[in-house]
Design a protein around this motif. Structure first.
Motif, PDB file in Angstrom:
ATOM      1  N   GLY A  10      29.552  45.941  49.532  1.00 37.25           N
ATOM      2  CA  GLY A  10      28.298  45.823  48.964  1.00 37.25           C
ATOM      3  C   GLY A  10      27.787  44.865  47.764  1.00 37.25           C
ATOM      4  N   HIS A  11      28.842  45.161  46.857  1.00 34.23           N
ATOM      5  CA  HIS A  11      28.673  44.474  45.627  1.00 34.23           C
ATOM      6  C   HIS A  11      29.319  43.262  45.761  1.00 34.23           C
ATOM      7  CE1 HIS A  11      32.583  45.990  44.456  1.00 34.23           C
ATOM      8  NE2 HIS A  11      32.046  47.328  44.623  1.00 34.23           N
ATOM      9  N   SER A  12      30.448  43.325  46.572  1.00 38.06           N
ATOM     10  CA  SER A  12      31.219  42.008  46.740  1.00 38.06           C
ATOM     11  C   SER A  12      31.721  41.748  48.242  1.00 38.06           C
ATOM     12  CB  SER A  12      32.701  42.097  46.047  1.00 38.06           C
ATOM     13  OG  SER A  12      32.347  42.505  44.385  1.00 38.06           O
ATOM     14  N   ARG A  13      31.935  40.478  48.550  1.00 42.87           N
ATOM     15  CA  ARG A  13      32.577  40.233  49.780  1.00 42.87           C
ATOM     16  C   ARG A  13      33.713  39.306  49.370  1.00 42.87           C
ATOM     17  NH1 ARG A  13      29.437  39.796  54.482  1.00 42.87           N
ATOM     18  NH2 ARG A  13      30.424  37.938  54.895  1.00 42.87           N
ATOM     19  N   ILE A  14      34.951  39.820  50.005  1.00 49.61           N
ATOM     20  CA  ILE A  14      36.323  39.404  49.655  1.00 49.61           C
ATOM     21  C   ILE A  14      37.111  38.964  51.010  1.00 49.61           C
ATOM     22  CG2 ILE A  14      38.535  39.824  48.673  1.00 49.61           C
ATOM     23  CD1 ILE A  14      36.854  42.159  47.078  1.00 49.61           C
ATOM     24  N   SER A  15      37.586  37.733  51.118  1.00 48.95           N
ATOM     25  CA  SER A  15      38.340  37.390  52.095  1.00 48.95           C
ATOM     26  C   SER A  15      39.288  36.494  51.846  1.00 48.95           C
ATOM     27  CB  SER A  15      37.404  36.423  52.999  1.00 48.95           C
ATOM     28  OG  SER A  15      36.793  35.424  52.419  1.00 48.95           O
ATOM     29  N   LEU A  16      40.254  36.312  52.559  1.00 52.04           N
ATOM     30  CA  LEU A  16      41.321  35.231  52.372  1.00 52.04           C
ATOM     31  C   LEU A  16      40.920  34.181  53.276  1.00 52.04           C
ATOM     32  CD1 LEU A  16      44.587  34.711  51.255  1.00 52.04           C
ATOM     33  CD2 LEU A  16      45.349  35.667  53.515  1.00 52.04           C
ATOM     34  N   CYS A  26      30.514  37.367  44.606  1.00 47.56           N
ATOM     35  CA  CYS A  26      29.882  38.686  44.075  1.00 47.56           C
ATOM     36  C   CYS A  26      28.665  38.616  44.621  1.00 47.56           C
ATOM     37  CB  CYS A  26      29.737  38.263  42.455  1.00 47.56           C
ATOM     38  SG  CYS A  26      31.410  38.251  41.692  1.00 47.56           S
ATOM     39  N   GLY A  27      27.797  39.900  44.581  1.00 48.25           N
ATOM     40  CA  GLY A  27      26.535  40.128  44.909  1.00 48.25           C
ATOM     41  C   GLY A  27      25.602  39.624  43.983  1.00 48.25           C
ATOM     42  N   ASP A  28      24.378  39.518  44.321  1.00 43.51           N
ATOM     43  CA  ASP A  28      23.138  39.086  43.622  1.00 43.51           C
ATOM     44  C   ASP A  28      22.859  39.980  42.783  1.00 43.51           C
ATOM     45  OD1 ASP A  28      23.192  36.480  44.519  1.00 43.51           O
ATOM     46  OD2 ASP A  28      21.682  36.866  46.007  1.00 43.51           O
ATOM     47  N   ASP A  29      22.467  40.093  41.577  1.00 40.75           N
ATOM     48  CA  ASP A  29      21.696  41.190  40.850  1.00 40.75           C
ATOM     49  C   ASP A  29      22.812  42.216  40.493  1.00 40.75           C
ATOM     50  OD1 ASP A  29      19.580  39.863  40.685  1.00 40.75           O
ATOM     51  OD2 ASP A  29      18.839  40.373  42.503  1.00 40.75           O
ATOM     52  N   ILE A  37      35.212  46.446  39.757  1.00 44.95           N
ATOM     53  CA  ILE A  37      36.422  45.840  39.327  1.00 44.95           C
ATOM     54  C   ILE A  37      37.811  46.392  40.172  1.00 44.95           C
ATOM     55  CG2 ILE A  37      37.906  44.776  37.884  1.00 44.95           C
ATOM     56  CD1 ILE A  37      35.616  44.378  36.146  1.00 44.95           C
ATOM     57  N   ARG A  38      37.871  47.600  40.019  1.00 41.43           N
ATOM     58  CA  ARG A  38      39.119  48.324  40.643  1.00 41.43           C
ATOM     59  C   ARG A  38      38.827  48.367  42.261  1.00 41.43           C
ATOM     60  NH1 ARG A  38      42.111  52.036  37.322  1.00 41.43           N
ATOM     61  NH2 ARG A  38      41.173  52.272  35.548  1.00 41.43           N
ATOM     62  N   GLU A  39      37.626  48.488  42.668  1.00 46.75           N
ATOM     63  CA  GLU A  39      37.540  48.391  44.164  1.00 46.75           C
ATOM     64  C   GLU A  39      37.938  46.894  44.770  1.00 46.75           C
ATOM     65  OE1 GLU A  39      33.305  49.387  44.696  1.00 46.75           O
ATOM     66  OE2 GLU A  39      33.818  51.732  44.391  1.00 46.75           O
ATOM     67  N   ASN A  40      37.260  46.005  43.943  1.00 49.04           N
ATOM     68  CA  ASN A  40      38.003  44.515  44.386  1.00 49.04           C
ATOM     69  C   ASN A  40      39.316  44.363  44.447  1.00 49.04           C
ATOM     70  OD1 ASN A  40      35.013  43.998  44.472  1.00 49.04           O
ATOM     71  ND2 ASN A  40      35.198  42.764  42.464  1.00 49.04           N
ATOM     72  N   LEU A  53      48.702  36.476  44.771  1.00 49.29           N
ATOM     73  CA  LEU A  53      47.635  35.189  45.180  1.00 49.29           C
ATOM     74  C   LEU A  53      46.591  34.778  43.991  1.00 49.29           C
ATOM     75  CD1 LEU A  53      46.775  36.589  48.663  1.00 49.29           C
ATOM     76  CD2 LEU A  53      48.645  34.911  48.007  1.00 49.29           C
ATOM     77  N   PRO A  54      46.272  33.446  44.082  1.00 52.64           N
ATOM     78  CA  PRO A  54      44.983  33.057  43.217  1.00 52.64           C
ATOM     79  C   PRO A  54      43.784  33.588  43.924  1.00 52.64           C
ATOM     80  CG  PRO A  54      46.035  31.284  44.474  1.00 52.64           C
ATOM     81  CD  PRO A  54      46.703  32.201  45.084  1.00 52.64           C
ATOM     82  N   VAL A  55      42.686  33.884  42.803  1.00 50.06           N
ATOM     83  CA  VAL A  55      41.597  34.289  43.413  1.00 50.06           C
ATOM     84  C   VAL A  55      40.275  33.561  42.734  1.00 50.06           C
ATOM     85  CG1 VAL A  55      40.092  36.316  43.184  1.00 50.06           C
ATOM     86  CG2 VAL A  55      42.475  36.760  43.411  1.00 50.06           C
ATOM     87  N   MET A  56      39.546  33.178  43.860  1.00 49.03           N
ATOM     88  CA  MET A  56      38.383  32.388  43.246  1.00 49.03           C
ATOM     89  C   MET A  56      37.117  33.360  43.322  1.00 49.03           C
ATOM     90  SD  MET A  56      36.581  29.023  44.884  1.00 49.03           S
ATOM     91  CE  MET A  56      36.303  29.886  46.425  1.00 49.03           C
ATOM     92  N   ASN A  57      36.458  33.588  42.049  1.00 45.36           N
ATOM     93  CA  ASN A  57      35.454  34.502  41.893  1.00 45.36           C
ATOM     94  C   ASN A  57      34.194  33.505  41.870  1.00 45.36           C
ATOM     95  OD1 ASN A  57      36.537  37.460  41.180  1.00 45.36           O
ATOM     96  ND2 ASN A  57      37.880  35.592  39.816  1.00 45.36           N
ATOM     97  N   VAL A  58      33.304  33.874  42.929  1.00 41.76           N
ATOM     98  CA  VAL A  58      31.867  33.114  42.929  1.00 41.76           C
ATOM     99  C   VAL A  58      30.781  34.047  42.467  1.00 41.76           C
ATOM    100  CG1 VAL A  58      30.384  31.762  44.429  1.00 41.76           C
ATOM    101  CG2 VAL A  58      32.922  31.834  44.820  1.00 41.76           C
ATOM    102  N   GLY A  59      30.223  33.674  41.382  1.00 41.47           N
ATOM    103  CA  GLY A  59      29.128  34.428  40.782  1.00 41.47           C
ATOM    104  C   GLY A  59      28.088  34.494  41.676  1.00 41.47           C
TER     105      GLY A  59
END
Length: 133
Positions: A10-16, A26-29, A37-40, A53-59
């Motif tokens: 909902g607030h984030s979409r995470i994939s490998l 990251c979700g908008d707004d 952050i804990r859920e992520n 693993l390295p993580v790319m966070n896209v705002g």
């Protein structure tokens, strides 16, 4: 049980990604606090299956992190076992300003850099793949 291709929180979409980097969009707004952050981090741990693993966070548009969230991430107490480095792709002037503040004030404990595009972030993050470190 294999993990799904994309975790949608909902607030984030995470994939490998195919290159071995975890992509967190990251979700908008959304204003991220320690709960989100804990859920992520839980999803990143499932994706990594014990590997760092390295993580790319896209705002997203107007994505922000609370002061408590920034402090939590900077300490890296919960994430060091699963994340080798973090690259942040900034989309707004406000995000860029907060990024500078974060680096100067919070001083993250793991390799961290900010980028204006995904290509730059990926190039840098590849240095932190498990077979590179």
């Amino acid at each position: 049980m294999p993990h799904p291709k994309i975790y949608d929180l909902g607030h984030s979409r995470i994939s490998l990604m195919d290159n071995g980097i975890v992509k967190l969009v990251c979700g908008d707004d959304v204003v991220y606090d320690i709960k989100e952050i804990r859920e992520n981090l839980k999803c990143i741990a499932e994706i990594g299956k014990g590997k760092r693993l390295p993580v790319m966070n896209v705002g997203g548009k107007y994505t922000l992190v609370t002061k408590e969230g920034r402090e939590f991430v900077a300490k890296a107490e919960y994430s060091r076992k699963m994340i080798s480095a973090e690259g942040y792709v900034m989309r707004s002037t406000a995000q860029k300003m907060i990024a500078g503040f974060y680096m100067r004030i919070n001083k993250p404990k793991m390799p961290t850099r900010f980028f204006t595009n995904e290509e730059g972030a990926i190039k840098w993050l590849k240095k932190f793949l498990p077979d590179q470190i």
